[in-house]
Design a protein around this motif. Structure first.
Motif, PDB file in Angstrom:
ATOM      1  N   ARG A 243      -9.151   1.712  -5.264  1.00 35.03           N
ATOM      2  CA  ARG A 243      -9.927   0.470  -5.311  1.00 35.03           C
ATOM      3  C   ARG A 243      -9.113  -0.747  -4.890  1.00 35.03           C
ATOM      4  O   ARG A 243      -9.681  -1.780  -4.549  1.00 35.03           O
ATOM      5  N   LEU A 244      -7.788  -0.614  -4.905  1.00 29.37           N
ATOM      6  CA  LEU A 244      -6.952  -1.707  -4.408  1.00 29.37           C
ATOM      7  C   LEU A 244      -7.195  -1.967  -2.929  1.00 29.37           C
ATOM      8  O   LEU A 244      -6.871  -3.038  -2.419  1.00 29.37           O
TER       9      LEU A 244
ATOM     10  N   GLU B 270       0.815  -1.213   0.000  1.00 35.53           N
ATOM     11  CA  GLU B 270       0.000   0.000   0.000  1.00 35.53           C
ATOM     12  C   GLU B 270       0.848   1.262   0.000  1.00 35.53           C
ATOM     13  O   GLU B 270       0.465   2.274  -0.571  1.00 35.53           O
TER      14      GLU B 270
ATOM     15  N   GLU C  64      -3.209   5.388  -2.671  1.00 39.10           N
ATOM     16  CA  GLU C  64      -3.727   6.729  -2.954  1.00 39.10           C
ATOM     17  C   GLU C  64      -3.982   6.886  -4.458  1.00 39.10           C
ATOM     18  O   GLU C  64      -4.964   7.481  -4.874  1.00 39.10           O
ATOM     19  N   ARG C  65      -3.091   6.336  -5.241  1.00 37.87           N
ATOM     20  CA  ARG C  65      -3.216   6.418  -6.699  1.00 37.87           C
ATOM     21  C   ARG C  65      -4.340   5.516  -7.221  1.00 37.87           C
ATOM     22  O   ARG C  65      -5.051   5.868  -8.149  1.00 37.87           O
ATOM     23  N   TYR C  66      -4.461   4.326  -6.641  1.00 38.77           N
ATOM     24  CA  TYR C  66      -5.486   3.357  -7.043  1.00 38.77           C
ATOM     25  C   TYR C  66      -6.288   2.939  -5.811  1.00 38.77           C
ATOM     26  O   TYR C  66      -6.085   1.858  -5.252  1.00 38.77           O
TER      27      TYR C  66
ATOM     28  N   LEU D 195       0.694   3.841  -3.677  1.00 41.70           N
ATOM     29  CA  LEU D 195      -0.117   2.985  -4.546  1.00 41.70           C
ATOM     30  C   LEU D 195      -1.599   3.066  -4.207  1.00 41.70           C
ATOM     31  O   LEU D 195      -2.440   3.226  -5.097  1.00 41.70           O
TER      32      LEU D 195
END
Length: 188
Positions: A182-183, A167, A178-180, A176
């Motif tokens: 939905r992960l 994360e 913050e950028r995606y 990561l």
């Protein structure tokens, strides 16, 4: 459903569902118990799956006999599963290797929510397959399902797990998660 994180030095959590709000304050040792739940259920699934992989596993008899013998409300679905050779072959592979993958994911704390989701789904299917109302509707399969859901809800992969590192991995200077965002449904 909404969840509120309060970070004022206390371990407070709050959630609203259907107009009902619940609040709680966790003890400082809660993180250790959540970690223990993740590791114990992970080990149990890893061991169970490895045993099936090494010693062989055949679901046909279980699917054929279990639902018809116990008043299962999903009897017709289990009968269809047992009568579909391709599905029996799928289950013969999916159960043992799925248990190994779920166990490894939980033990490592990697893709924890995804592993917990599939563990809960598997336990739901076992719950109906092992249907028995002799002692009420709560049995060990149901309890294991709740453990998986708790592991997912508490983001147990962030406690001494690889999800915390994944994360925080940065892409172009941005974490990561913050950028995606939905992960977050898979990690944590």
């Amino acid at each position: 459903m909404s969840t509120k994180n309060t970070l004022n030095g206390t371990n407070v959590f709050e959630s609203t569902l259907g107009g009902l709000t619940v609040r709680g304050k966790a003890h400082g040792l809660s993180a250790w118990f959540v970690l223990a739940l993740r590791l114990v259920i992970g080990f149990a699934f890893l061991y169970s799956g490895a045993e099936k992989v090494l010693n062989g596993f055949a679901a046909g008899g279980y699917l054929t006999n279990v639902a018809a013998a116990n008043g299962n409300p999903l009897e017709a679905m289990f009968a269809w599963m047992a009568a579909s050779p391709w599905f029996v072959e799928f289950v013969n592979v999916a159960v043992p290797y799925g248990e190994v993958a779920i166990g490894l994911g939980l033990m490592a704390g990697l893709l924890t929510r995804l592993a917990a989701f599939f563990g809960a789904l598997m336990m739901l299917l076992f719950y109906f397959g092992n249907w028995d109302m002799a002692h009420g509707f709560i049995n060990s399969d149901f309890m294991y399902m709740l453990v998986f859901l708790s592991v997912a809800a508490f983001g147990a992969g962030r406690i001494l797990g690889l999800d915390a590192y994944v994360e925080g991995y940065e892409i172009g200077g941005q974490p990561l998660l913050e950028r995606y965002p939905r992960l977050g449904y898979l990690l944590g």
